[in-house]
Design a protein around this motif. Structure first.
Motif, PDB file in Angstrom:
ATOM      1  N   GLU A  40       0.820  -1.214   0.000  1.00 14.34           N
ATOM      2  CA  GLU A  40       0.000   0.000   0.000  1.00 14.34           C
ATOM      3  C   GLU A  40       0.855   1.266   0.000  1.00 14.34           C
ATOM      4  N   ASN A  78     -10.343  -0.901   1.373  1.00 11.29           N
ATOM      5  CA  ASN A  78      -9.835  -1.267   0.044  1.00 11.29           C
ATOM      6  C   ASN A  78      -9.927  -2.773  -0.214  1.00 11.29           C
ATOM      7  N   THR A 115      -8.169  -4.341  -3.613  1.00 11.44           N
ATOM      8  CA  THR A 115      -6.802  -4.777  -3.257  1.00 11.44           C
ATOM      9  C   THR A 115      -5.774  -3.717  -3.681  1.00 11.44           C
ATOM     10  N   PRO A 116      -4.597  -3.716  -3.047  1.00  8.82           N
ATOM     11  CA  PRO A 116      -3.571  -2.729  -3.440  1.00  8.82           C
ATOM     12  C   PRO A 116      -3.075  -2.937  -4.860  1.00  8.82           C
ATOM     13  N   GLN A 171      -4.849   2.295  -5.016  1.00  9.61           N
ATOM     14  CA  GLN A 171      -3.955   2.761  -3.956  1.00  9.61           C
ATOM     15  C   GLN A 171      -4.550   3.998  -3.293  1.00  9.61           C
ATOM     16  N   VAL A 191      -5.823   3.314   4.917  1.00 11.17           N
ATOM     17  CA  VAL A 191      -6.447   2.319   4.049  1.00 11.17           C
ATOM     18  C   VAL A 191      -6.514   1.013   4.835  1.00 11.17           C
ATOM     19  N   HIS A 227      -8.152  -3.225   5.285  1.00 14.16           N
ATOM     20  CA  HIS A 227      -8.553  -4.436   4.568  1.00 14.16           C
ATOM     21  C   HIS A 227      -9.127  -5.481   5.502  1.00 14.16           C
ATOM     22  N   CYS A 283      -3.285   0.595   7.161  1.00 16.77           N
ATOM     23  CA  CYS A 283      -2.003   1.232   6.830  1.00 16.77           C
ATOM     24  C   CYS A 283      -2.174   2.746   6.765  1.00 16.77           C
TER      25      CYS A 283
END
Ligand SMILES: *Cc1c(COP(=O)(O)O)cnc(C)c1O
Length: 395
Positions: free
Chosen positions: A76, A185, A189-190, A194, A203, A205, A223
């Protein structure tokens, strides 16, 4: 640790694993130890005070969990990450780390079901005001943010109708009033999106889904910059929703193939969306990669791939029809999770929106015959054939 120069595939494999933790083992050891012992009391104290690197007690930090956090942190492009036992564990910790009575949260109606419960049930209890806007009404969200907002919580693409929110635009609105901007996110996904680069502060998950990718371990991670992450870490360390080392190991193992899996899922999902879009028994397909999708232009701008998640409505708008399709799919689990190597299907009526009545779901734009489809990594021909066969059983 930031590392912009290497690709997502390399990052998935190597990030966080540059240093061997033990005896030159090339793979990350699962450190099940509850505590870490120090004969030297002075050194113990230095570690406990955070002045020297090391671990004290696994509810706080653990070597295996550390590697998991470092890997997602690099994916990320963040300064720091902290984890929790589940996605909801990290969402709860993030919200309750910052919010105090009298504050105001702005979010959207289509967040994940558990997140929505925090907004409607638990935050009001501590006198935090929560405004839930129509998900794609950017003007309305901006107007609510401008009225005063301590935390702006966004999710894109959303569940189950795969709506798209303009992150850059709303992050700017949040910044203007000093709100902490948080983005879930999980669906993108990263690899595909982003949020930090688009202006978000945090961000997060559900690592249970695409990050782990094998539906065999639960976890959550957030993150952002050091200051914000340290606050969330402190809250989680005390509330105790810690990620256990075995789950961290399974998630890490799954994450090695994250880029590979997601690229395959991106490719297959667009083909499936196009196939269903032209199928006579399908009323409507929701996939941001389709030009007809209302969020297509925003998705093109902020995503590098459109993701593995789609949904569709059957022309025969009954729950029985959904049952027929699910029962006839050979290569799909009918289950509540998503983001795995296997294709997974589920109707919102039994998964994300089980607590709503039929009328409430219809009002939210979720017809009885909507099916959520999480594309797996099977061969695309088999997935299309499988869908064709299942749909042929309908009237
Ligand atoms: C599943 C999910 C969550 C919750 O994660 P758990 O690991 O099940 O607690 C949060 N957000 C999204 C978008 C999800 O799909």
């Amino acid at each position: 640790m930031k590392n912009k120069s290497i690709g997502k595939g390399t990052c998935s494999v190597w990030a966080g694993e540059e240093k061997s933790l033990m005896q030159n083992a090339t793979q990350v050891p699962v450190v099940h130890s509850v505590s870490f012992g120090y004969k030297d009391a002075l050194q113990w104290q230095q570690v406990a005070l955070g002045k020297q690197k090391g671990h004290i007690y696994s509810r706080n930090t653990n070597p295996t969990v550390d590697v998991f956090e470092n890997k997602i942190c690099q994916l990320e492009n963040a300064e720091k990450a902290t984890s929790a036992s589940t996605g909801m564990g990290i969402i709860h910790s993030t919200l309750f780390s910052f919010l105090v009575p009298g504050q105001r949260v702005v979010s959207v109606k289509d967040t994940y079901g558990g997140t929505n419960k925090i907004f409607t049930e638990f935050l009001p209890r501590i006198n935090v005001e929560v405004i839930l806007c129509n998900t794609t009404d950017h003007e309305a969200i901006e107007a609510e943010v401008a009225k005063g907002c301590d935390l702006l919580y966004l999710e894109t693409p959303t569940n189950p109708t795969i709506k798209i929110i303009d992150l850059d635009r709303l992050a700017r609105a949040g910044k203007k009033v000093g709100a902490i901007v948080v983005v879930d996110n999980t669906f993108a996904t990263p690899v595909n999106q982003q949020p930090l680069a688009l202006g978000a502060d945090l961000v997060l998950h559900s690592a249970t889904k695409f990050l782990g990718g094998h539906a065999d371990a639960m976890g959550g991670v957030v993150c952002g910059n050091k200051e914000l992450i340290d606050q969330i870490y402190h809250y989680r360390e005390i509330n105790g929703a810690t990620l256990d080392p075995m789950s961290a190991y399974l998630l890490l193992r799954g994450m090695k193939t994250l880029a590979l899996r997601v690229e395959r899922q991106n490719q297959s999902a667009i083909e499936i969306a196009k196939y269903l879009d032209s199928h006579p028994k399908i009323e409507k397909v929701f996939y941001p990669g389709l030009e007809s999708h209302e969020g297509h232009e925003i998705a093109k701008k902020q995503m590098t791939g459109f993701g593995g998640m789609l949904s569709f409505i059957l022309k025969e708008n009954t729950f029985e029809a959904v049952g027929t399709v699910l029962a006839n799919l050979k290569f799909a689990h009918s289950a509540a999770n998503l983001g795995s190597v296997e294709t997974i299907v589920g109707p919102p009526a039994t998964t994300s929106h089980v607590e709503c009545s039929k009328a409430e779901r219809e009002a939210m734009g979720i017809p009885e015959s909507l099916i959520r489809y999480s594309t797996g990594i099977e061969d695309i021909k088999d997935l299309v054939d499988d869908l064709g066969n299942a749909l042929s059983k309908l009237k």
